[in-house]
Scaffold this motif. Structure first.
Motif, PDB file in Angstrom:
ATOM      1  N   ASN A  70       0.801  -1.235   0.000  1.00  0.00           N
ATOM      2  CA  ASN A  70       0.000   0.000   0.000  1.00  0.00           C
ATOM      3  C   ASN A  70       0.829   1.277   0.000  1.00  0.00           C
ATOM      4  OD1 ASN A  70      -2.616  -1.375   0.340  1.00  0.00           O
ATOM      5  ND2 ASN A  70      -1.725  -2.024   2.283  1.00  0.00           N
ATOM      6  N   LEU A  71       1.892   1.309  -0.797  1.00  0.00           N
ATOM      7  CA  LEU A  71       2.758   2.493  -0.801  1.00  0.00           C
ATOM      8  C   LEU A  71       2.237   3.554  -1.758  1.00  0.00           C
ATOM      9  CD1 LEU A  71       6.168   0.637  -0.730  1.00  0.00           C
ATOM     10  CD2 LEU A  71       5.062   1.846   1.141  1.00  0.00           C
ATOM     11  N   PRO A  72       2.499   4.824  -1.437  1.00  0.00           N
ATOM     12  CA  PRO A  72       2.015   5.909  -2.303  1.00  0.00           C
ATOM     13  C   PRO A  72       2.822   6.031  -3.604  1.00  0.00           C
ATOM     14  CG  PRO A  72       3.278   6.799  -0.464  1.00  0.00           C
ATOM     15  CD  PRO A  72       3.172   5.323  -0.231  1.00  0.00           C
ATOM     16  N   TYR A  73       2.338   6.892  -4.502  1.00  0.00           N
ATOM     17  CA  TYR A  73       3.019   7.217  -5.770  1.00  0.00           C
ATOM     18  C   TYR A  73       3.272   6.001  -6.671  1.00  0.00           C
ATOM     19  CZ  TYR A  73       4.199  11.468  -3.127  1.00  0.00           C
ATOM     20  OH  TYR A  73       4.157  12.597  -2.363  1.00  0.00           O
ATOM     21  N   GLY A  74       2.512   4.922  -6.445  1.00  0.00           N
ATOM     22  CA  GLY A  74       2.717   3.753  -7.304  1.00  0.00           C
ATOM     23  C   GLY A  74       3.999   2.985  -7.000  1.00  0.00           C
ATOM     24  N   LEU A  75       4.617   3.269  -5.840  1.00  0.00           N
ATOM     25  CA  LEU A  75       5.862   2.558  -5.504  1.00  0.00           C
ATOM     26  C   LEU A  75       5.633   1.051  -5.352  1.00  0.00           C
ATOM     27  CD1 LEU A  75       8.886   2.770  -4.834  1.00  0.00           C
ATOM     28  CD2 LEU A  75       8.290   3.277  -2.474  1.00  0.00           C
ATOM     29  N   SER A  76       4.431   0.683  -4.877  1.00  0.00           N
ATOM     30  CA  SER A  76       4.147  -0.751  -4.689  1.00  0.00           C
ATOM     31  C   SER A  76       4.172  -1.531  -5.995  1.00  0.00           C
ATOM     32  CB  SER A  76       2.775  -0.946  -4.030  1.00  0.00           C
ATOM     33  OG  SER A  76       2.801  -0.464  -2.710  1.00  0.00           O
ATOM     34  N   GLU A  77       3.973  -0.835  -7.114  1.00  0.00           N
ATOM     35  CA  GLU A  77       3.926  -1.539  -8.411  1.00  0.00           C
ATOM     36  C   GLU A  77       5.302  -1.728  -9.038  1.00  0.00           C
ATOM     37  OE1 GLU A  77       0.634   0.506  -7.990  1.00  0.00           O
ATOM     38  OE2 GLU A  77       0.589  -1.574  -7.277  1.00  0.00           O
ATOM     39  N   LYS A  78       6.324  -1.075  -8.478  1.00  0.00           N
ATOM     40  CA  LYS A  78       7.648  -1.175  -9.096  1.00  0.00           C
ATOM     41  C   LYS A  78       8.161  -2.610  -8.978  1.00  0.00           C
ATOM     42  CE  LYS A  78       8.025   3.157 -10.140  1.00  0.00           C
ATOM     43  NZ  LYS A  78       6.715   3.171 -10.790  1.00  0.00           N
ATOM     44  N   PRO A  79       8.732  -3.154 -10.067  1.00  0.00           N
ATOM     45  CA  PRO A  79       9.158  -4.565 -10.060  1.00  0.00           C
ATOM     46  C   PRO A  79      10.057  -4.925  -8.877  1.00  0.00           C
ATOM     47  CG  PRO A  79       9.398  -3.614 -12.255  1.00  0.00           C
ATOM     48  CD  PRO A  79       8.950  -2.496 -11.369  1.00  0.00           C
ATOM     49  N   ALA A  80      10.998  -4.047  -8.543  1.00  0.00           N
ATOM     50  CA  ALA A  80      11.919  -4.376  -7.447  1.00  0.00           C
ATOM     51  C   ALA A  80      11.169  -4.467  -6.115  1.00  0.00           C
ATOM     52  CB  ALA A  80      13.029  -3.332  -7.357  1.00  0.00           C
ATOM     53  N   VAL A  81      10.162  -3.603  -5.939  1.00  0.00           N
ATOM     54  CA  VAL A  81       9.400  -3.600  -4.686  1.00  0.00           C
ATOM     55  C   VAL A  81       8.489  -4.833  -4.622  1.00  0.00           C
ATOM     56  CG1 VAL A  81       7.743  -2.295  -3.272  1.00  0.00           C
ATOM     57  CG2 VAL A  81       9.563  -1.090  -4.511  1.00  0.00           C
ATOM     58  N   LEU A  82       7.948  -5.209  -5.781  1.00  0.00           N
ATOM     59  CA  LEU A  82       7.120  -6.431  -5.828  1.00  0.00           C
ATOM     60  C   LEU A  82       7.954  -7.648  -5.443  1.00  0.00           C
ATOM     61  CD1 LEU A  82       5.181  -5.655  -9.104  1.00  0.00           C
ATOM     62  CD2 LEU A  82       4.140  -6.029  -6.861  1.00  0.00           C
ATOM     63  N   LYS A  83       9.201  -7.645  -5.886  1.00  0.00           N
ATOM     64  CA  LYS A  83      10.085  -8.759  -5.558  1.00  0.00           C
ATOM     65  C   LYS A  83      10.290  -8.832  -4.040  1.00  0.00           C
ATOM     66  CE  LYS A  83      13.425 -10.613  -8.124  1.00  0.00           C
ATOM     67  NZ  LYS A  83      14.181 -10.455  -9.308  1.00  0.00           N
ATOM     68  N   VAL A  84      10.507  -7.668  -3.426  1.00  0.00           N
ATOM     69  CA  VAL A  84      10.701  -7.632  -1.972  1.00  0.00           C
ATOM     70  C   VAL A  84       9.436  -8.116  -1.266  1.00  0.00           C
ATOM     71  CG1 VAL A  84      11.093  -6.115   0.028  1.00  0.00           C
ATOM     72  CG2 VAL A  84      12.415  -5.780  -2.068  1.00  0.00           C
ATOM     73  N   ARG A  85       8.280  -7.629  -1.748  1.00  0.00           N
ATOM     74  CA  ARG A  85       7.018  -8.047  -1.125  1.00  0.00           C
ATOM     75  C   ARG A  85       6.853  -9.570  -1.213  1.00  0.00           C
ATOM     76  NH1 ARG A  85       2.227  -7.622  -4.809  1.00  0.00           N
ATOM     77  NH2 ARG A  85       3.268  -9.547  -5.408  1.00  0.00           N
ATOM     78  N   ASP A  86       7.223 -10.132  -2.350  1.00  0.00           N
ATOM     79  CA  ASP A  86       7.116 -11.593  -2.496  1.00  0.00           C
ATOM     80  C   ASP A  86       8.037 -12.329  -1.517  1.00  0.00           C
ATOM     81  OD1 ASP A  86       5.242 -11.130  -4.409  1.00  0.00           O
ATOM     82  OD2 ASP A  86       6.458 -11.758  -6.127  1.00  0.00           O
ATOM     83  N   TRP A  87       9.238 -11.779  -1.299  1.00  0.00           N
ATOM     84  CA  TRP A  87      10.136 -12.408  -0.311  1.00  0.00           C
ATOM     85  C   TRP A  87       9.463 -12.410   1.059  1.00  0.00           C
ATOM     86  CZ3 TRP A  87      14.885  -8.980  -1.990  1.00  0.00           C
ATOM     87  CH2 TRP A  87      15.438  -9.500  -3.172  1.00  0.00           C
ATOM     88  N   TYR A  88       8.818 -11.289   1.410  1.00  0.00           N
ATOM     89  CA  TYR A  88       8.155 -11.202   2.721  1.00  0.00           C
ATOM     90  C   TYR A  88       6.990 -12.193   2.809  1.00  0.00           C
ATOM     91  CZ  TYR A  88      10.868  -7.455   4.841  1.00  0.00           C
ATOM     92  OH  TYR A  88      11.888  -6.737   5.432  1.00  0.00           O
ATOM     93  N   LEU A  89       6.213 -12.279   1.744  1.00  0.00           N
ATOM     94  CA  LEU A  89       5.068 -13.209   1.767  1.00  0.00           C
ATOM     95  C   LEU A  89       5.546 -14.663   1.816  1.00  0.00           C
ATOM     96  CD1 LEU A  89       2.634 -11.393  -0.699  1.00  0.00           C
ATOM     97  CD2 LEU A  89       2.353 -11.644   1.772  1.00  0.00           C
ATOM     98  N   ASP A  90       6.606 -14.977   1.075  1.00  0.00           N
ATOM     99  CA  ASP A  90       7.158 -16.342   1.123  1.00  0.00           C
ATOM    100  C   ASP A  90       7.627 -16.679   2.538  1.00  0.00           C
ATOM    101  OD1 ASP A  90       6.738 -16.949  -1.539  1.00  0.00           O
ATOM    102  OD2 ASP A  90       8.723 -16.269  -2.192  1.00  0.00           O
ATOM    103  N   SER A  91       8.275 -15.723   3.170  1.00  0.00           N
ATOM    104  CA  SER A  91       8.799 -15.970   4.515  1.00  0.00           C
ATOM    105  C   SER A  91       7.663 -16.124   5.522  1.00  0.00           C
ATOM    106  CB  SER A  91       9.725 -14.830   4.954  1.00  0.00           C
ATOM    107  OG  SER A  91      10.834 -14.779   4.088  1.00  0.00           O
ATOM    108  N   PHE A  92       6.625 -15.303   5.340  1.00  0.00           N
ATOM    109  CA  PHE A  92       5.457 -15.423   6.210  1.00  0.00           C
ATOM    110  C   PHE A  92       4.857 -16.821   6.069  1.00  0.00           C
ATOM    111  CE2 PHE A  92       0.886 -15.207   6.982  1.00  0.00           C
ATOM    112  CZ  PHE A  92       0.847 -14.624   8.245  1.00  0.00           C
ATOM    113  N   ARG A  93       4.719 -17.259   4.818  1.00  0.00           N
ATOM    114  CA  ARG A  93       4.121 -18.573   4.570  1.00  0.00           C
ATOM    115  C   ARG A  93       4.978 -19.690   5.179  1.00  0.00           C
ATOM    116  NH1 ARG A  93       2.805 -19.389  -1.512  1.00  0.00           N
ATOM    117  NH2 ARG A  93       5.068 -19.305  -1.612  1.00  0.00           N
ATOM    118  N   ASP A  94       6.306 -19.570   5.022  1.00  0.00           N
ATOM    119  CA  ASP A  94       7.196 -20.595   5.600  1.00  0.00           C
ATOM    120  C   ASP A  94       7.014 -20.678   7.114  1.00  0.00           C
ATOM    121  OD1 ASP A  94       8.190 -21.027   3.098  1.00  0.00           O
ATOM    122  OD2 ASP A  94      10.126 -20.041   3.432  1.00  0.00           O
TER     123      ASP A  94
END
Length: 370
Positions: A70-94
């Protein structure tokens, strides 16, 4: 490849669980607690520690995953940020799919898993830096750092939380070391000499300056090498390294083309009752007063950027460059604040800069939990 919302690449149930855990209360620990608890790494204590992390880490990770979405200015859509978010979600799931920890065998496999999580997140800082860079490019020169306050505050929370998560995992993993360093409890050195750490960090910074410029100013350190207090040497090393590196660069660039010998950088280590303070003074010409507010933002660096569009964030190392993504100061300040200290920069334009690094001597302040 179009960027996917988390809801497309992760199950609805997982996203709901992240929301639920993100609303739970975090539990902070203090340096003193980590030290006392870890000084007896019995099987029972390791079990208690892993049960605590089994519940605490998903809460902290979920909070960051929600923010990343939920970051402003469309930062959440940037590929590098999506990659980081996926790392966090993977770790949460683990973490969430790991069953209850009942005995030493469970504890050992849990420890292996969180070790892997820590490695997965190794490149979070360069990845986020890349996302911010992509954003700056999109926004163009019209944007003032002040307008991006929201992003700056998010990054402060995000990196502070990351320091805490890495400290908790690193500390737990280090307690399994069959051959711990004398005087150390995990990452904490019970009798750390700030003077010795400062000397080693400044030598490291100086060798980088030599490599980059072919010469480097001298560094003189004042203080009592026998004075010690409990702290995390790797944190102190990182902070002093960053500060000295900035001083070296300023002095080197100011005196490079003059025929006079550059003045030395002075490091003074003082032990007070509450704080240990390290002052790093240079005569590198100082910072303009109008530029001072910018030095702690993540969106500003005077150095040329080591990350270009083609950097592969999977493959970046922690290799130290002389000037980086402009993150040295804000991240050093977070490290100082993590254990109740602080970092202040006082500058005299036309002369030089003094950095005051305050470290809390008491070790009993709770982690600041964003």
């Amino acid at each position: 490849m179009a960027a996917k919302k988390a809801s497309e690449s992760f199950s609805k149930a997982l996203i709901e669980e992240v929301q639920r855990w993100g609303g739970m209360k975090q539990t902070g620990v203090s340096l003193r607690y980590m030290m006392d608890f870890g000084s007896k790494p019995t099987a029972k204590n390791l079990l208690i520690s892993s049960q605590f992390l089994h519940k605490e880490l998903p809460i902290r990770i979920a909070r960051r995953a929600i923010e990343l979405e939920n970051l402003p200015y469309g930062l959440s859509e940037k590929p590098a940020v999506l990659k980081v978010r996926d790392w966090y979600l993977d770790s949460f799931r683990d973490l969430r799919s790991f069953p209850e920890i009942k005995d030493s065998n469970d504890e050992l496999s849990f420890t292996q898993m969180i070790k892997m999580i820590k490695v997965r997140h190794n490149n979070v800082v360069p990845a986020m830096a890349m996302g911010i860079q992509q954003l700056k490019k999109d926004l163009g020169p019209k944007v003032e750092p002040g307008e991006l306050d929201e992003i700056h505050q998010f990054l402060d929370r995000f990196y502070m939380s990351r320091i805490g998560i890495r400290m908790l995992i690193g500390q737990h993993v280090a307690l399994h070391d069959p051959d711990p360093q004398p005087g150390c409890v995990g990452h904490i050195h019970c009798k750390m000499s700030p003077m010795k750490v400062a000397e080693s960090a400044s030598e490291d910074a100086r060798s980088i300056c030599l490599r980059e410029y072919g010469s480097a100013p001298d560094i003189i350190t004042f203080g009592d090498p026998n004075f010690t207090f409990p702290y995390v040497p790797s944190h102190l090393h990182l902070m002093v390294f960053e500060l000295v590196k900035n001083s070296l660069r300023a002095v080197q660039e100011r005196f490079m083309n003059l025929d006079k010998y550059p003045p030395p950088i002075r490091i003074i280590v003082a032990d007070g009752i509450e704080d240990v303070t390290i002052k790093i003074s240079d005569e590198g010409g100082g910072i303009r007063r109008s530029g001072l507010p910018k030095i702690f933002t993540y969106l500003y660096s005077t150095a040329k950027n080591p990350l270009d569009e083609h950097t592969n964030i999977e493959g970046t190392t922690d290799g130290a460059t002389m000037a980086g993504y402009g993150y040295g100061l804000p991240i050093s300040r977070l490290y100082a604040r993590y254990f109740g200290g602080d970092l202040q920069i006082i500058s005299m334009e036309g002369y030089g800069t003094d950095a005051y690094l305050h470290l809390s001597r008491l070790g009993d302040s709770q982690e600041p939990l964003p």
